[in-house]
Design a protein around this motif. Structure first.
Motif, PDB file in Angstrom:
ATOM      1  N   GLN A 109       0.640  -1.259  -0.059  1.00 29.86           N
ATOM      2  CA  GLN A 109      -0.027   0.116  -0.090  1.00 29.86           C
ATOM      3  C   GLN A 109       0.818   1.235   0.043  1.00 29.86           C
ATOM      4  O   GLN A 109       1.940   1.340   0.869  1.00 29.86           O
ATOM      5  CB  GLN A 109      -0.951   0.061   1.130  1.00 29.86           C
ATOM      6  CG  GLN A 109      -1.795   0.918   1.347  1.00 29.86           C
ATOM      7  CD  GLN A 109      -2.756   0.874   2.655  1.00 29.86           C
ATOM      8  OE1 GLN A 109      -2.408   0.522   3.393  1.00 29.86           O
ATOM      9  NE2 GLN A 109      -4.081   1.509   2.245  1.00 29.86           N
ATOM     10  N   LEU A 110       0.589   2.182  -0.741  1.00 31.36           N
ATOM     11  CA  LEU A 110       1.270   3.407  -0.902  1.00 31.36           C
ATOM     12  C   LEU A 110       0.270   4.608  -1.179  1.00 31.36           C
ATOM     13  O   LEU A 110      -0.468   4.496  -1.726  1.00 31.36           O
ATOM     14  CB  LEU A 110       2.276   3.348  -2.053  1.00 31.36           C
ATOM     15  CG  LEU A 110       2.971   4.746  -2.452  1.00 31.36           C
ATOM     16  CD1 LEU A 110       4.022   4.944  -1.174  1.00 31.36           C
ATOM     17  CD2 LEU A 110       3.724   4.590  -3.616  1.00 31.36           C
ATOM     18  N   GLN A 111       0.470   5.623   0.002  1.00 27.27           N
ATOM     19  CA  GLN A 111      -0.319   6.823  -0.124  1.00 27.27           C
ATOM     20  C   GLN A 111       0.414   7.964   0.116  1.00 27.27           C
ATOM     21  O   GLN A 111       1.312   8.049   0.898  1.00 27.27           O
ATOM     22  CB  GLN A 111      -1.537   6.618   1.142  1.00 27.27           C
ATOM     23  CG  GLN A 111      -2.208   7.817   0.873  1.00 27.27           C
ATOM     24  CD  GLN A 111      -3.353   7.582   2.205  1.00 27.27           C
ATOM     25  OE1 GLN A 111      -2.998   7.658   3.330  1.00 27.27           O
ATOM     26  NE2 GLN A 111      -4.610   7.582   1.826  1.00 27.27           N
ATOM     27  N   VAL A 112       0.123   8.951  -0.638  1.00 24.19           N
ATOM     28  CA  VAL A 112       0.760  10.242  -0.304  1.00 24.19           C
ATOM     29  C   VAL A 112      -0.349  11.516  -0.026  1.00 24.19           C
ATOM     30  O   VAL A 112      -1.306  11.461  -0.661  1.00 24.19           O
ATOM     31  CB  VAL A 112       1.630  10.964  -1.516  1.00 24.19           C
ATOM     32  CG1 VAL A 112       2.675  10.112  -1.708  1.00 24.19           C
ATOM     33  CG2 VAL A 112       0.612  11.084  -2.826  1.00 24.19           C
ATOM     34  N   SER A 113      -0.025  12.167   0.812  1.00 21.47           N
ATOM     35  CA  SER A 113      -0.978  13.159   1.257  1.00 21.47           C
ATOM     36  C   SER A 113      -0.432  14.687   1.682  1.00 21.47           C
ATOM     37  O   SER A 113       0.765  14.734   2.081  1.00 21.47           O
ATOM     38  CB  SER A 113      -2.025  12.610   2.357  1.00 21.47           C
ATOM     39  OG  SER A 113      -1.096  12.496   3.370  1.00 21.47           O
ATOM     40  N   LEU A 114      -1.202  15.638   1.257  1.00 20.02           N
ATOM     41  CA  LEU A 114      -0.839  16.928   1.683  1.00 20.02           C
ATOM     42  C   LEU A 114      -1.908  17.480   2.858  1.00 20.02           C
ATOM     43  O   LEU A 114      -2.824  17.270   2.669  1.00 20.02           O
ATOM     44  CB  LEU A 114      -1.029  17.919   0.612  1.00 20.02           C
ATOM     45  CG  LEU A 114       0.163  17.758  -0.740  1.00 20.02           C
ATOM     46  CD1 LEU A 114      -0.530  18.742  -1.937  1.00 20.02           C
ATOM     47  CD2 LEU A 114       1.299  17.954  -0.465  1.00 20.02           C
ATOM     48  N   THR A 115      -1.234  17.847   3.749  1.00 25.08           N
ATOM     49  CA  THR A 115      -2.081  18.397   4.903  1.00 25.08           C
ATOM     50  C   THR A 115      -1.827  19.930   5.332  1.00 25.08           C
ATOM     51  O   THR A 115      -0.781  20.437   5.040  1.00 25.08           O
ATOM     52  CB  THR A 115      -1.845  17.545   6.031  1.00 25.08           C
ATOM     53  OG1 THR A 115      -0.496  17.605   6.601  1.00 25.08           O
ATOM     54  CG2 THR A 115      -2.082  16.058   5.938  1.00 25.08           C
ATOM     55  N   ALA A 116      -2.732  20.481   6.006  1.00 23.68           N
ATOM     56  CA  ALA A 116      -2.681  21.764   6.455  1.00 23.68           C
ATOM     57  C   ALA A 116      -3.597  21.998   7.597  1.00 23.68           C
ATOM     58  O   ALA A 116      -4.488  21.553   7.882  1.00 23.68           O
ATOM     59  CB  ALA A 116      -3.198  22.700   5.309  1.00 23.68           C
ATOM     60  N   ARG A 117      -2.878  22.903   8.669  1.00 25.96           N
ATOM     61  CA  ARG A 117      -3.531  23.083   9.928  1.00 25.96           C
ATOM     62  C   ARG A 117      -3.757  24.648  10.047  1.00 25.96           C
ATOM     63  O   ARG A 117      -2.841  25.300   9.838  1.00 25.96           O
ATOM     64  CB  ARG A 117      -3.123  22.438  11.127  1.00 25.96           C
ATOM     65  CG  ARG A 117      -3.213  21.011  10.973  1.00 25.96           C
ATOM     66  CD  ARG A 117      -2.691  20.080  12.263  1.00 25.96           C
ATOM     67  NE  ARG A 117      -3.145  20.746  13.507  1.00 25.96           N
ATOM     68  CZ  ARG A 117      -4.310  20.559  14.137  1.00 25.96           C
ATOM     69  NH1 ARG A 117      -4.975  19.767  13.672  1.00 25.96           N
ATOM     70  NH2 ARG A 117      -4.521  20.917  15.322  1.00 25.96           N
ATOM     71  N   ASN A 118      -4.775  24.959  10.749  1.00 25.66           N
ATOM     72  CA  ASN A 118      -5.214  26.219  11.056  1.00 25.66           C
ATOM     73  C   ASN A 118      -4.965  27.190   9.982  1.00 25.66           C
ATOM     74  O   ASN A 118      -4.321  28.175   9.923  1.00 25.66           O
ATOM     75  CB  ASN A 118      -4.295  26.622  12.282  1.00 25.66           C
ATOM     76  CG  ASN A 118      -4.519  25.917  13.586  1.00 25.66           C
ATOM     77  OD1 ASN A 118      -5.813  25.667  13.903  1.00 25.66           O
ATOM     78  ND2 ASN A 118      -3.370  25.586  14.260  1.00 25.66           N
ATOM     79  N   LEU A 119      -5.886  26.904   8.792  1.00 26.16           N
ATOM     80  CA  LEU A 119      -5.627  27.708   7.534  1.00 26.16           C
ATOM     81  C   LEU A 119      -6.342  29.115   7.631  1.00 26.16           C
ATOM     82  O   LEU A 119      -5.567  30.279   7.259  1.00 26.16           O
ATOM     83  CB  LEU A 119      -6.293  26.952   6.491  1.00 26.16           C
ATOM     84  CG  LEU A 119      -5.617  25.647   6.111  1.00 26.16           C
ATOM     85  CD1 LEU A 119      -6.410  25.052   5.012  1.00 26.16           C
ATOM     86  CD2 LEU A 119      -4.358  26.188   5.424  1.00 26.16           C
ATOM     87  N   PHE A 120      -7.428  29.277   8.262  1.00 27.66           N
ATOM     88  CA  PHE A 120      -8.077  30.703   8.345  1.00 27.66           C
ATOM     89  C   PHE A 120      -9.523  30.555   9.453  1.00 27.66           C
ATOM     90  O   PHE A 120      -9.800  29.284   9.629  1.00 27.66           O
ATOM     91  CB  PHE A 120      -8.431  31.276   7.052  1.00 27.66           C
ATOM     92  CG  PHE A 120      -9.241  30.434   6.187  1.00 27.66           C
ATOM     93  CD1 PHE A 120     -10.723  30.405   6.363  1.00 27.66           C
ATOM     94  CD2 PHE A 120      -8.989  29.384   5.388  1.00 27.66           C
ATOM     95  CE1 PHE A 120     -11.438  29.608   5.628  1.00 27.66           C
ATOM     96  CE2 PHE A 120      -9.750  28.771   4.519  1.00 27.66           C
ATOM     97  CZ  PHE A 120     -11.103  28.848   4.496  1.00 27.66           C
ATOM     98  N   PHE A 121      -9.812  31.806   9.810  1.00 22.47           N
ATOM     99  CA  PHE A 121     -10.783  31.768  10.615  1.00 22.47           C
ATOM    100  C   PHE A 121     -12.205  31.931   9.491  1.00 22.47           C
ATOM    101  O   PHE A 121     -12.104  32.844   8.714  1.00 22.47           O
ATOM    102  CB  PHE A 121     -10.845  32.972  11.556  1.00 22.47           C
ATOM    103  CG  PHE A 121     -10.003  32.731  12.903  1.00 22.47           C
ATOM    104  CD1 PHE A 121     -10.450  32.104  13.792  1.00 22.47           C
ATOM    105  CD2 PHE A 121      -8.638  32.830  12.585  1.00 22.47           C
ATOM    106  CE1 PHE A 121      -9.692  31.776  15.070  1.00 22.47           C
ATOM    107  CE2 PHE A 121      -7.807  32.810  13.756  1.00 22.47           C
ATOM    108  CZ  PHE A 121      -8.247  32.173  14.907  1.00 22.47           C
ATOM    109  N   LEU A 122     -13.280  31.407   9.891  1.00 26.10           N
ATOM    110  CA  LEU A 122     -14.526  31.687   9.273  1.00 26.10           C
ATOM    111  C   LEU A 122     -15.301  32.851   9.822  1.00 26.10           C
ATOM    112  O   LEU A 122     -16.058  33.381   9.289  1.00 26.10           O
ATOM    113  CB  LEU A 122     -15.506  30.380   9.109  1.00 26.10           C
ATOM    114  CG  LEU A 122     -14.953  29.244   8.453  1.00 26.10           C
ATOM    115  CD1 LEU A 122     -15.381  27.991   8.730  1.00 26.10           C
ATOM    116  CD2 LEU A 122     -14.717  29.550   6.875  1.00 26.10           C
ATOM    117  N   TYR A 123     -15.043  32.793  11.121  1.00 26.29           N
ATOM    118  CA  TYR A 123     -15.749  33.911  12.081  1.00 26.29           C
ATOM    119  C   TYR A 123     -14.861  34.216  13.511  1.00 26.29           C
ATOM    120  O   TYR A 123     -14.552  33.065  13.746  1.00 26.29           O
ATOM    121  CB  TYR A 123     -16.993  33.515  12.553  1.00 26.29           C
ATOM    122  CG  TYR A 123     -17.755  34.756  13.400  1.00 26.29           C
ATOM    123  CD1 TYR A 123     -18.201  35.785  12.972  1.00 26.29           C
ATOM    124  CD2 TYR A 123     -17.494  34.427  15.017  1.00 26.29           C
ATOM    125  CE1 TYR A 123     -18.477  36.729  14.148  1.00 26.29           C
ATOM    126  CE2 TYR A 123     -17.949  35.439  15.747  1.00 26.29           C
ATOM    127  CZ  TYR A 123     -18.279  36.445  15.559  1.00 26.29           C
ATOM    128  OH  TYR A 123     -18.804  37.434  16.154  1.00 26.29           O
TER     129      TYR A 123
END
Length: 162
Positions: A109-123
């Motif tokens: 099995q092989l998986q690649v991923s891009l992740t991001a945290r705390n991108l922006f506030f909606l409110y």
């Protein structure tokens, strides 16, 4: 919070929207910047020639901010609603087809991923991240005093099963 995962063929899209509702936070940073007349708000008020407070115009902008600003000023002027909703996490992954991997006879099995945290506030009402405050204990809870800004994280993951 609310999270959801969409899967289409070999793609996997995940997001997490996270919220905090209620409470108040205090911006000592804003109070001190206002006291010294170096905040955007004081500059705007000096440009228009007055401060509007409870439907009254105060024309001596410098004295107003010197009196209410700082650490011993009128803290209610610098209280904000702590309610905030943000896009906390986002991930896009691709899993390679097993038919492609079967040729290697090593990788299952092989998986690649891009992740991001705390991108922006909606409110957000406060001029800072209400979660990044001076302390979380009972003494200084909900107080911002020249705290570090929130960080946004980006990552790349590689998952290999042998």
């Amino acid at each position: 919070g609310w999270s959801h995962t969409f899967i289409y063929k070999n793609f996997n899209f995940y997001f997490l929207i996270d919220g905090r509702f209620g409470g108040n936070v205090l911006s000592q940073t804003q109070a001190i910047l206002d006291q010294y007349g170096v905040s955007k708000k004081t500059g705007t008020d000096r440009s228009i020639g007055y401060v509007e407070l409870e439907s009254h115009k105060i024309y001596n902008v410098k004295d107003f901010y010197e009196q209410i600003g700082g650490r011993s000023g009128a803290t209610e002027y610098y209280m904000y609603n702590a309610t905030n909703v943000r896009l906390r996490e986002l991930s896009l992954a691709y899993s390679f087809p097993r038919e492609w991997l079967s040729k290697t006879k090593i990788i299952q099995q092989l998986q690649v991923s891009l992740t991001a945290r705390n991108l922006f506030f909606l409110y957000k009402d406060a001029p800072f991240d209400p979660d990044a405050v001076l302390s979380t204990n009972n003494n200084n809870q909900g107080i911002d005093i020249f705290g570090m800004p929130s960080t946004r994280n980006f990552g790349f993951n590689l998952k290999v099963v042998f």
